[in-house]
Design an enzyme around this catalytic site. Structure first.
Site, short mmCIF file in Angstrom:
data_model
loop_
_atom_site.label_atom_id
_atom_site.label_comp_id
_atom_site.label_asym_id
_atom_site.label_seq_id
_atom_site.Cartn_x
_atom_site.Cartn_y
_atom_site.Cartn_z
N GLU A 12 -65.41 -51.14 77.04
CA GLU A 12 -66.68 -50.58 76.55
C GLU A 12 -67.31 -51.46 75.47
O GLU A 12 -67.78 -50.98 74.44
CB GLU A 12 -66.47 -49.16 76.00
CG GLU A 12 -65.92 -48.17 77.01
CD GLU A 12 -66.86 -47.94 78.20
OE1 GLU A 12 -68.08 -47.99 78.00
OE2 GLU A 12 -66.35 -47.72 79.32
N LYS A 15 -69.28 -55.85 78.83
CA LYS A 15 -69.00 -56.83 79.90
C LYS A 15 -70.00 -56.74 81.04
O LYS A 15 -70.47 -57.76 81.55
CB LYS A 15 -67.59 -56.62 80.47
CG LYS A 15 -66.45 -57.00 79.56
CD LYS A 15 -65.12 -57.00 80.30
CE LYS A 15 -64.80 -55.68 80.96
NZ LYS A 15 -64.66 -54.56 80.01
N LYS A 37 -66.28 -56.78 91.35
CA LYS A 37 -65.51 -55.91 90.46
C LYS A 37 -64.20 -55.61 91.18
O LYS A 37 -64.17 -54.81 92.13
CB LYS A 37 -66.26 -54.61 90.18
CG LYS A 37 -65.55 -53.67 89.21
CD LYS A 37 -65.62 -54.17 87.78
CE LYS A 37 -65.01 -53.15 86.81
NZ LYS A 37 -65.16 -53.57 85.41
N GLY A 170 -71.29 -58.77 73.11
CA GLY A 170 -71.77 -57.86 74.13
C GLY A 170 -72.82 -56.87 73.67
O GLY A 170 -73.56 -56.33 74.50
#
Length: 238
Positions: A12, A15, A37, A170
């Site tokens: 979290e 990414k 993924k 991020g």
């Protein structure tokens, strides 16, 4: 580069949004991009996964999800608890290689941090990168505590002979505190790799057109963008 592995120093921390920004810049430059993924956890059937979200925001050509496990746990744990077969490094590397033959760029987004277990044999995203001989882009938080986790991730990569492409923050806050501003200087030293971007907090809530229009300003030329680490750091000097 035809394959980039995107890992975080934890979960979290942005990414998927960083992956989407890199995909958007490459797509805008005319490259065909696929987002892979390997293992999505914590979502049910029909819910939009990380790869799909990255493609929605970026306009990339394709999203591929190899496995989905119901509980929001490490992939190996979530698979085992659900009685499902996990997806290991060899399978992931094979899927990425196949996509690389069909697209100009493949972005492999991990789950959580670099050494999160993918299967019962202890396979990790670092093993995937090693099998692919692909560099790892590390996504890290902006604030206090990030230097330690970034250093540990960098040491784990070096110990395995895996190249680190660089570090991207991020989620960069609108009003950074002292630690966050200092970390602009300290993160490259901790990582032993360049700072390659800072994605603003809330970027994932933008409409796709706005996201695609801004993505290049968040990431450095090495990732297809125009963001400059020196200018950014100077503007936020502690």
């Amino acid at each position: 580069m035809t394959v980039i592995v995107v890992s975080g120093t934890g979960t979290e921390i942005g990414k998927t949004i960083v992956t989407a920004a890199v995909a958007a810049a490459a797509t805008a430059a005319g490259r065909s991009v696929a987002v892979l993924k390997p293992a999505q956890t914590g979502l049910g059937p029909g819910e939009r996964g990380d790869a799909e979200e990255a493609v929605r925001l970026s306009g990339a050509a394709a999203s591929v999800e190899l496995a989905r496990f119901p509980e929001p746990l490490a992939p190996a744990t979530s698979a085992a608890r659900a009685g499902m077969w996990p997806v290991g490094p060899s399978e992931i590397a094979a899927a990425a290689t196949k996509l690389a033959a069909e697209h100009d760029l493949v972005l492999v987004e991990g789950a959580g941090g670099l050494l999160v277990r993918l299967d019962a044999d202890g396979g990790t995203l670092a093993d995937v990168a090693r099998l692919l001989d692909a560099p790892v882009l590390v996504v890290t938080p902006a604030g206090l505590g990030t230097l330690n986790s970034t250093t540990l991730t960098a040491e784990a990569l070096r110990a395995r002979g895996v190249a680190q492409l660089g570090v991207v923050i991020g989620s960069w806050p609108a009003a950074p505190d002292l630690a966050e501003r200092c970390n602009l200087t300290d993160l490259p030293e901790a990582a032993g790799a360049p700072l390659l971007g800072a994605v603003p907090a809330g970027a994932g809530a933008l409409e796709p057109a706005a996201f695609r229009g801004a993505a290049r300003t968040w990431i450095a030329p090495a990732l297809g963008g125009e963001w400059d680490a020196d200018s950014f750091s100077s503007a936020h000097r502690a």
